[in-house]
Design a protein around this motif. Structure first.
Motif, PDB file in Angstrom:
ATOM      1  N   LEU A   1      -6.499  -3.978  11.457  1.00  0.00           N
ATOM      2  CA  LEU A   1      -6.631  -5.054  11.206  1.00  0.00           C
ATOM      3  C   LEU A   1      -7.635  -4.971  12.110  1.00  0.00           C
ATOM      4  CD1 LEU A   1      -8.128  -7.657   9.483  1.00  0.00           C
ATOM      5  CD2 LEU A   1      -6.126  -8.850  10.540  1.00  0.00           C
ATOM      6  N   ILE A   2      -7.267  -5.363  13.734  1.00  0.00           N
ATOM      7  CA  ILE A   2      -7.817  -5.497  15.395  1.00  0.00           C
ATOM      8  C   ILE A   2      -8.469  -4.230  15.309  1.00  0.00           C
ATOM      9  CG2 ILE A   2      -6.926  -5.112  17.536  1.00  0.00           C
ATOM     10  CD1 ILE A   2      -4.369  -6.329  16.832  1.00  0.00           C
ATOM     11  N   ALA A   3      -8.051  -2.678  14.860  1.00  0.00           N
ATOM     12  CA  ALA A   3      -9.758  -2.648  15.144  1.00  0.00           C
ATOM     13  C   ALA A   3     -10.502  -1.967  13.850  1.00  0.00           C
ATOM     14  CB  ALA A   3      -8.717  -0.664  14.390  1.00  0.00           C
ATOM     15  N   HIS A   4     -10.134  -2.897  13.155  1.00  0.00           N
ATOM     16  CA  HIS A   4     -11.425  -3.115  11.876  1.00  0.00           C
ATOM     17  C   HIS A   4     -12.595  -4.340  12.341  1.00  0.00           C
ATOM     18  CE1 HIS A   4     -13.359  -4.774   8.305  1.00  0.00           C
ATOM     19  NE2 HIS A   4     -13.232  -6.107   8.876  1.00  0.00           N
TER      20      HIS A   4
ATOM     21  N   GLU B   1      -9.941   3.297   5.379  1.00  0.00           N
ATOM     22  CA  GLU B   1     -10.680   1.490   5.089  1.00  0.00           C
ATOM     23  C   GLU B   1     -10.006   1.000   3.671  1.00  0.00           C
ATOM     24  OE1 GLU B   1     -15.489   1.718   3.934  1.00  0.00           O
ATOM     25  OE2 GLU B   1     -14.993   3.878   3.416  1.00  0.00           O
ATOM     26  N   ASP B   2     -10.246   1.809   2.673  1.00  0.00           N
ATOM     27  CA  ASP B   2      -9.945   1.089   1.503  1.00  0.00           C
ATOM     28  C   ASP B   2      -8.671   0.194   1.558  1.00  0.00           C
ATOM     29  OD1 ASP B   2      -8.017   2.922   2.012  1.00  0.00           O
ATOM     30  OD2 ASP B   2      -7.146   2.875   0.136  1.00  0.00           O
ATOM     31  N   ILE B   3      -7.879   0.422   2.194  1.00  0.00           N
ATOM     32  CA  ILE B   3      -6.578  -0.557   2.882  1.00  0.00           C
ATOM     33  C   ILE B   3      -6.560  -1.550   3.903  1.00  0.00           C
ATOM     34  CG2 ILE B   3      -4.243  -0.892   4.148  1.00  0.00           C
ATOM     35  CD1 ILE B   3      -3.382   2.274   2.411  1.00  0.00           C
ATOM     36  N   ILE B   4      -8.450  -0.872   4.697  1.00  0.00           N
ATOM     37  CA  ILE B   4      -8.358  -2.523   5.585  1.00  0.00           C
ATOM     38  C   ILE B   4      -9.004  -3.782   4.889  1.00  0.00           C
ATOM     39  CG2 ILE B   4      -9.942  -3.268   7.441  1.00  0.00           C
ATOM     40  CD1 ILE B   4      -9.240   0.194   8.438  1.00  0.00           C
ATOM     41  N   LEU B   5     -10.101  -3.197   3.650  1.00  0.00           N
ATOM     42  CA  LEU B   5     -10.228  -4.068   2.210  1.00  0.00           C
ATOM     43  C   LEU B   5      -9.294  -4.960   1.849  1.00  0.00           C
ATOM     44  CD1 LEU B   5     -13.080  -1.595   0.732  1.00  0.00           C
ATOM     45  CD2 LEU B   5     -13.771  -3.453   2.565  1.00  0.00           C
ATOM     46  N   LYS B   6      -7.897  -4.888   1.523  1.00  0.00           N
ATOM     47  CA  LYS B   6      -7.126  -5.303   1.687  1.00  0.00           C
ATOM     48  C   LYS B   6      -6.982  -6.385   2.730  1.00  0.00           C
ATOM     49  CE  LYS B   6      -5.517  -1.885  -1.719  1.00  0.00           C
ATOM     50  NZ  LYS B   6      -4.046  -0.966  -2.243  1.00  0.00           N
TER      51      LYS B   6
ATOM     52  N   SER C   1       0.572  -1.115   0.311  1.00  0.00           N
ATOM     53  CA  SER C   1       0.390  -0.166  -0.274  1.00  0.00           C
ATOM     54  C   SER C   1       0.897   0.951  -0.164  1.00  0.00           C
ATOM     55  CB  SER C   1      -0.745  -0.049   1.503  1.00  0.00           C
ATOM     56  OG  SER C   1      -1.724  -1.395   1.477  1.00  0.00           O
ATOM     57  N   ASN C   2       2.296   0.617  -0.212  1.00  0.00           N
ATOM     58  CA  ASN C   2       2.942   2.822   0.142  1.00  0.00           C
ATOM     59  C   ASN C   2       3.893   2.645  -1.791  1.00  0.00           C
ATOM     60  OD1 ASN C   2       3.042   3.151   2.646  1.00  0.00           O
ATOM     61  ND2 ASN C   2       4.409   1.025   2.613  1.00  0.00           N
ATOM     62  N   ASP C   3       3.537   3.894  -1.496  1.00  0.00           N
ATOM     63  CA  ASP C   3       4.610   4.271  -3.109  1.00  0.00           C
ATOM     64  C   ASP C   3       5.594   4.370  -3.398  1.00  0.00           C
ATOM     65  OD1 ASP C   3       1.650   4.653  -4.698  1.00  0.00           O
ATOM     66  OD2 ASP C   3       1.476   6.750  -3.820  1.00  0.00           O
ATOM     67  N   GLY C   4       6.853   3.746  -3.496  1.00  0.00           N
ATOM     68  CA  GLY C   4       8.000   3.705  -3.719  1.00  0.00           C
ATOM     69  C   GLY C   4       9.119   5.324  -3.674  1.00  0.00           C
TER      70      GLY C   4
ATOM     71  N   PHE D   1      -6.377 -10.911   3.035  1.00  0.00           N
ATOM     72  CA  PHE D   1      -5.335 -11.457   3.062  1.00  0.00           C
ATOM     73  C   PHE D   1      -4.810 -11.826   4.219  1.00  0.00           C
ATOM     74  CE2 PHE D   1      -4.728  -9.027  -1.101  1.00  0.00           C
ATOM     75  CZ  PHE D   1      -4.506 -10.326  -1.946  1.00  0.00           C
ATOM     76  N   SER D   2      -6.039 -11.473   5.806  1.00  0.00           N
ATOM     77  CA  SER D   2      -5.667 -11.986   7.003  1.00  0.00           C
ATOM     78  C   SER D   2      -5.248 -13.680   7.203  1.00  0.00           C
ATOM     79  CB  SER D   2      -6.901 -11.400   7.407  1.00  0.00           C
ATOM     80  OG  SER D   2      -7.924 -12.473   7.467  1.00  0.00           O
TER      81      SER D   2
END
Length: 243
Positions: A170-173, A230-235, A150-153, A239-240
């Motif tokens: 993930l825990i917060a979610h 939110e968008d990253i949590i979906l990812k 999720s990071n840009d180089g 993959f959890s």
């Protein structure tokens, strides 16, 4: 005082090497001055790089010499104002960390003389290798612990999405989904990472609040984090199972 050239430094530095019991030769495979002495039947080498000004290029050159020489020195003219400057103090700290020695040649006397400002030390390649190996292992651990990319180089203006931050999100979610305090055991049962207990107790981002032993709920900042990412949590949730 006449203008000082790099060649002006040569004879005083040769004399200094000889005073250490070295046989000396100049311009040996691009090394300005090379001194050799024998210690316990082993040849020990000392290189001196001569320059009129102490700069980054010279320091980099000295570091290169450490690959082939036991002890490396930099030699520059002795300038009182320069030696007392804040910048020079920082340079000396850098040289000490690099194990590079520093000599100054004073031309304000009848016979120029050398002062050893910093003693050179052997570069510890084994220690360097061990430190590099630790850094490598930490790098690989972080890489393999990431759930998403999720990071840009080269990004510098946003917070990096580390493995730790991903697991915290993930825990917060799961806490936001439940909308009620949850125990560590309950969180792990729905998919929270194995280190959930440690993350909750450390509470590095202040997203969690303990309501009783082993039981936590989201703080206001934790709720904001869930909304922000939110968008990253979906990812992450997708993959959890890889945690």
């Amino acid at each position: 005082m006449d203008k000082i050239y790099e060649t002006s430094l040569s004879d005083p530095c040769k004399a200094w090497l000889k005073s250490k019991g070295c046989a000396v030769s100049a311009e040996v495979k691009s090394v300005d001055l090379l001194g050799i002495y024998t210690r316990e039947e082993e040849e020990i080498s000392i290189a001196i790089e001569l320059k009129v000004k102490l700069n980054l290029e010279l320091i980099l050159q000295a570091v290169e010499r450490q690959k082939i020489v036991d002890y490396v020195y930099i030699a520059v003219p002795h300038e009182y104002k320069v030696l007392e400057s804040p910048r020079f103090k920082k340079i000396k700290l850098l040289l000490r960390r690099l194990n590079v020695g520093l000599l100054t040649v004073n031309f304000r006397s009848i016979a120029p003389y050398v002062t050893e400002i910093i003693e050179a030390k052997p570069y510890d390649f084994e220690k360097s290798r061990r430190l590099a190996d630790k850094k490598k292992q930490a790098l690989l651990k972080e890489f393999h612990s990431r759930i998403t990319d999720s990071n840009d180089g080269g990004a510098t203006k946003r917070k990096l999405m580390t493995a730790y931050r991903e697991q915290s999100l993930l825990i917060a979610h799961y806490l936001s989904q439940e909308q009620a305090p949850m125990t560590i055991k309950a969180l792990k049962a729905v998919g929270a990472p194995a280190k959930a207990g440690v993350i909750l107790r450390n509470n590095h981002y202040e997203w969690f609040e303990r309501v009783s032993t082993g039981c936590y709920r989201l703080t206001e900042s934790g709720t904001e984090a869930v909304e922000t990412y939110e968008d990253i949590i979906l990812k992450i949730v997708g993959f959890s199972e890889d945690l």
